[in-house]
Design a protein around this motif. Structure first.
Motif, mmCIF file in Angstrom:
data_model
loop_
_atom_site.group_PDB
_atom_site.id
_atom_site.type_symbol
_atom_site.label_atom_id
_atom_site.label_comp_id
_atom_site.label_asym_id
_atom_site.label_seq_id
_atom_site.Cartn_x
_atom_site.Cartn_y
_atom_site.Cartn_z
ATOM 1 N N UNK B 56 -5.623 -10.265 -6.061
ATOM 2 C CA UNK B 56 -5.492 -9.490 -7.592
ATOM 3 C C UNK B 56 -6.479 -9.581 -8.962
ATOM 4 N N UNK B 57 -6.416 -9.002 -9.391
ATOM 5 C CA UNK B 57 -7.559 -8.171 -10.648
ATOM 6 C C UNK B 57 -8.055 -9.519 -11.397
ATOM 7 N N UNK B 258 -2.523 -3.910 3.936
ATOM 8 C CA UNK B 258 -4.136 -3.310 4.527
ATOM 9 C C UNK B 258 -4.663 -1.941 4.216
ATOM 10 N N UNK B 265 -1.069 -0.098 -7.435
ATOM 11 C CA UNK B 265 -2.037 -0.817 -8.052
ATOM 12 C C UNK B 265 -2.794 -1.268 -6.694
ATOM 13 N N UNK B 268 -4.731 1.689 -5.297
ATOM 14 C CA UNK B 268 -6.247 1.575 -6.029
ATOM 15 C C UNK B 268 -7.633 0.523 -5.621
ATOM 16 N N UNK B 269 -6.725 -0.871 -5.353
ATOM 17 C CA UNK B 269 -7.889 -1.745 -4.906
ATOM 18 C C UNK B 269 -7.817 -2.210 -3.720
ATOM 19 N N UNK B 270 -7.156 -1.306 -2.886
ATOM 20 C CA UNK B 270 -8.017 -1.037 -0.932
ATOM 21 C C UNK B 270 -9.474 -0.043 -1.245
ATOM 22 N N UNK B 272 -11.093 0.926 -4.386
ATOM 23 C CA UNK B 272 -12.245 0.174 -4.425
ATOM 24 C C UNK B 272 -13.353 -0.253 -4.051
ATOM 25 N N UNK B 285 -12.205 6.097 -7.875
ATOM 26 C CA UNK B 285 -10.440 5.182 -8.419
ATOM 27 C C UNK B 285 -10.304 5.857 -8.902
ATOM 28 N N UNK B 287 -7.873 4.553 -10.695
ATOM 29 C CA UNK B 287 -6.932 4.361 -11.374
ATOM 30 C C UNK B 287 -7.884 4.365 -13.390
ATOM 31 N N UNK B 292 -5.316 -3.975 -19.194
ATOM 32 C CA UNK B 292 -4.551 -4.714 -20.051
ATOM 33 C C UNK B 292 -4.435 -6.091 -20.136
#
Ligand SMILES: Nc1ncnc2c1ncn2[C@@H]1O[C@H](COP(=O)(O)OP(=O)(O)OP(=O)(O)O)[C@@H](O)[C@H]1O
Ligand SMILES: Nc1ncnc2c1ncn2[C@@H]1O[C@H](COP(=O)(O)OP(=O)(O)O)[C@@H](O)[C@H]1O
Ligand code: SF4
Ligand code: SF4
Ligand SMILES: [Mg+2]
Ligand SMILES: [Mg+2]
Lengths: 311, 336
Positions: B56-57, B258, B265, B268-270, B272, B285, B287, B292
């Motif tokens: 996660x970010x 994957x 989310x 989006x992660x994948x 990027x 990407x 998003x 936040x």
């Protein structure tokens, strides 16, 4: 540039020549310990006591900054050339609010009025994707990645002509990395800013750089336009780096490891410095420095560049 | 790493509605009080011998979750049941005195930043031997032997040449190996590894990943493996949980997630992930820009502000529950 240690001179940067055009982005890639960060701190002249630049020159917009005194250098640092350090997370002062630290830098280096500086900090926070509510907070309230973004904001604050970024996004997740790289690209286009981007991540280098230098043991061993280096690598080390790179969605393969460790820079190997780890090494590789193979602007130092050109 | 075939059905770790809120100063004046919802009602299980990934970010609560599991931080709410099959299953939060000390012997953490977690004025021997000292294990000679053995195991050889060096005399990769040796020296059965390779480059990273994998297989260690690097998660973890602002938004088998991410989310992660091919143009990407924070979040879906497919229902509802979608996949999204 060498580090003078009790055990002898560590030859961290050993005869490296390159140039970066205005607006251009140069990627430097290589394993840990090959001298990437040493190049970065040499360019900024922020050397530890043990480091000596023995020869060479660093021309910044035509001026050789090597002979400049520390006072003179202050005119350049942050304003003309700035830097994001590797593991910069720890360089924020824990007892001051992060916003205040950036405001102070702006007042000191650009002479911004306080109200201007506050506004600018807001813009910078937007740029690197930090929420404004974090401006008045202390470093310990930031997560690791958030601190790193604040440092990037600080480096961009004075709109320098060139920014040296040493693994700036290595500690960040891909969405933030993507955003920062895109925003840096925008800022660079708007200001015609150049960049030297240091990373061990081949994929990031492929995305951010116009030209690439591959470093090994204190030297640049291959250099060229990004596309050429990635599609037709010449040097066996460049190929090895590429195949050791794990993939997220491609075929799941066993990770190739580069055999052995990067060389000890106290006493680098003779001949080609990569020879102890190179599958193509021959007798001359062990004894003689390799010749330069050129394909237009793309070049590499190697005795036996492998025929097959795919990595 | 895969789970042992005969793994008992009772998990080693069972986190139930785990929550941690930090009070934060909300303005330039310290009097105002708000809360960072760093970890917000998170539940998951880690089986024995399993390596469970948390991705996660930055700032989403990974490190805090890790610290909760080894009781370096006390939860605001929720339970963590630890069941090693030896002692009675217990809630980690209820441990104190001798039981806490015995737990510390079983659970260790490798910290995100090897520069921060090592005292620059202490030798490698002192650093690695510290857990032995705390646990009062062995005499001086035994400790030197034990530490040497660990250094050898993590590839710092010959150990004698490393014992009395200081952290600044080691490279980043070597320091990271010291951190691994220190976590292993008391033979824990559970390790929280917080981005143990994020500062390292490919060749060293692969080495450390192999090392940890090997040790897990040989010593039967379970990991909570924290990383923001999906490629690393892919190699290290059989199952992963994707976190966003203190919540788990998707969880399941790593390969499945994957190749077929279901939460917006995760998708989006994948998208990027950079591609090591300079002529491949990666699509932007999808998003939204607004970033936040976990400070006093509204009750709706935490991803709402940045979600490309959010609608009025998402806006007017509570944060979606983590729902079982079959095949071990859990997703928290009204539209997945
Ligand atoms: N001691 C603290 N006081 C106040 N807020 C905190 C504290 N520690 C963490 N936080 C907040 O809790 C949230 C989660 O932090 P955490 O360190 O768990 O993130 P992370 O997922 O590990 O991020 P990274 O990948 O950047 O390390 C962040 O918003 C952070 O600002
Ligand atoms: N302060 C220092 N004193 C002595 N040697 C150093 C110092 N900093 C770096 N080195 C050595 O110089 C070499 C290059 O290091 P560095 O520039 O940090 O590499 P990279 O950034 O490519 O990982 C390495 O062998 C490293 O151990
Ligand atoms: S010069 Fe020889 S040892 Fe060096 S990279 Fe080329 S083939 Fe390998
Ligand atoms: S619940 Fe709605 S806002 Fe939340 S992730 Fe799903 S679609 Fe987006
Ligand atoms: Mg470096
Ligand atoms: Mg963290």
């Amino acid at each position: 540039m060498h580090y003078m240690t009790r055990a002898g001179a560590v030859r961290a940067v050993d005869g490296v020549t390159f140039s970066v055009e205005r607006g251009q982005s140069l990627g430097l890639v290589g394993e840990s310990g090959c001298g990437k960060s040493s190049i970065a701190i040499s360019l900024l002249k922020i050397l530890p006591d043990s480091a000596r630049i023995l020869s060479g020159s660093i021309l910044l917009e035509g001026v050789d900054i090597l002979p400049l005194s520390e006072d003179e250098m202050r005119e350049y640092r942050w304003k003309r050339i700035s830097m994001v350090f590797q593991a910069a997370m720890n360089s924020l002062d824990p007892v001051y609010r992060v916003g205040d630290q950036i405001i102070e830098a702006l007042e000191l280096h650009v002479g911004s009025a306080p109200s201007e500086a506050v506004e600018r900090v807001r813009e910078l926070y937007d740029l690197v994707g930090l929420n404004h509510s974090f401006i008045p907070r202390y470093p310990h309230e930031y997560s690791g990645g958030m601190k790193q973004r604040a440092i990037i904001a600080m480096a961009l604050a004075c709109e320098p002509a060139i920014i040296v970024a040493d693994e700036p996004t290595t500690a960040l997740d891909v969405i933030v990395q993507d955003r920062i790289l895109r925003e840096m690209r925008k800022v660079r286009d708007a200001l015609d800013m150049s960049m030297i981007y240091i990373s061990h991540d081949m994929a990031v280098i492929a995305e951010v750089s116009d030209v690439v230098g591959v470093m090994y043991a204190g030297r640049i061993v291959e250099f060229g336009e990004t596309k050429d280096v990635f599609e037709n690598p010449i040097h066996p080390y460049t190929r090895a780096l590429m195949s050791a790179f794990p993939s997220v969605t491609g075929e799941k393969r066993e990770l190739a490891t580069l055999p052995g460790e990067p060389p000890n820079l106290l006493a680098p190997p003779s001949g080609c410095r990569f020879h102890p780890r190179c599958p193509y090494a021959t007798e001359e590789c062990r004894s003689q420095p390799p010749p330069t193979v050129r394909r237009g602007v793309h070049w590499a130092d190697c005795w036996n560049p492998p025929e097959d050109q795919s990595p | 790493m895969t789970q042992a075939p005969d793994a008992p059905s009772r998990p080693l770790i069972h986190a139930i509605s785990l929550t941690k809120r930090f009070p934060v100063s909300s303005g330039w004046f310290r009097r105002d009080r708000s809360f960072a919802h760093a970890v917000d009602g998170v539940s998951f299980q880690i089986q024995r011998g399993e390596s469970f990934g948390l991705v996660g970010e930055s700032g989403c609560g990974k490190t805090t979750t890790g610290k909760l599991l080894v009781r370096l931080v006390d939860p605001t709410e929720g339970k963590i049941v630890f069941d090693d099959g030896e002692d009675e299953p217990t809630d980690i939060a209820s441990l104190s005195g001798r039981s806490l000390k015995s737990f510390r012997r079983k659970a260790q953490m490798i910290f995100q930043d090897p520069y921060e977690s090592m005292n620059p004025r202490r030798t490698i021997f002192d650093t690695v031997a510290e857990p032995l000292k705390v646990q009062k294990i062995g005499g001086a000679i035994e400790r030197v032997e034990r530490v040497s053995e660990m250094l050898g195991m993590v590839g710092l050889t010959p150990p004698a040449t490393f014992l009395f060096r200081y952290p600044h005399e080691l490279s980043g990769g070597q320091r990271q190996r010291v951190a691994v040796a220190r976590a292993l020296v008391i033979e824990p059965i559970f390790i929280v590894a917080d981005e143990p390779t994020s500062m390292l480059d490919v060749s060293i990273r692969t080495g450390i990943m192999r090392l940890m994998e090997d040790l897990a297989a040989r010593l039967g260690i379970s990991y909570l493996y924290i990383t923001h690097d999906l490629a690393v998660a892919r190699y290290m973890c059989s199952r992963i949980a994707v976190m966003y602002l203190g919540k788990i938004v998707e969880q399941g088998e790593t390969e499945e997630i994957l190749h077929n991410p279901k939460h917006p989310y995760t998708q989006a992660l994948l998208s990027a992930v950079p591609i090591p091919d300079p002529s491949a143009a990666r699509p932007p990407v999808k998003i939204e820009g607004g970033v936040s924070t976990p400070i006093d979040p509204p009750p709706r879906c935490r991803f709402y502000d940045r979600c490309p497919v959010a609608d009025a229902f998402c806006r007017d509802s509570e944060h979606p529950p983590l729902e079982d979608k079959g095949g071990g996949r859990m997703v928290a999204c009204y539209k997945a």
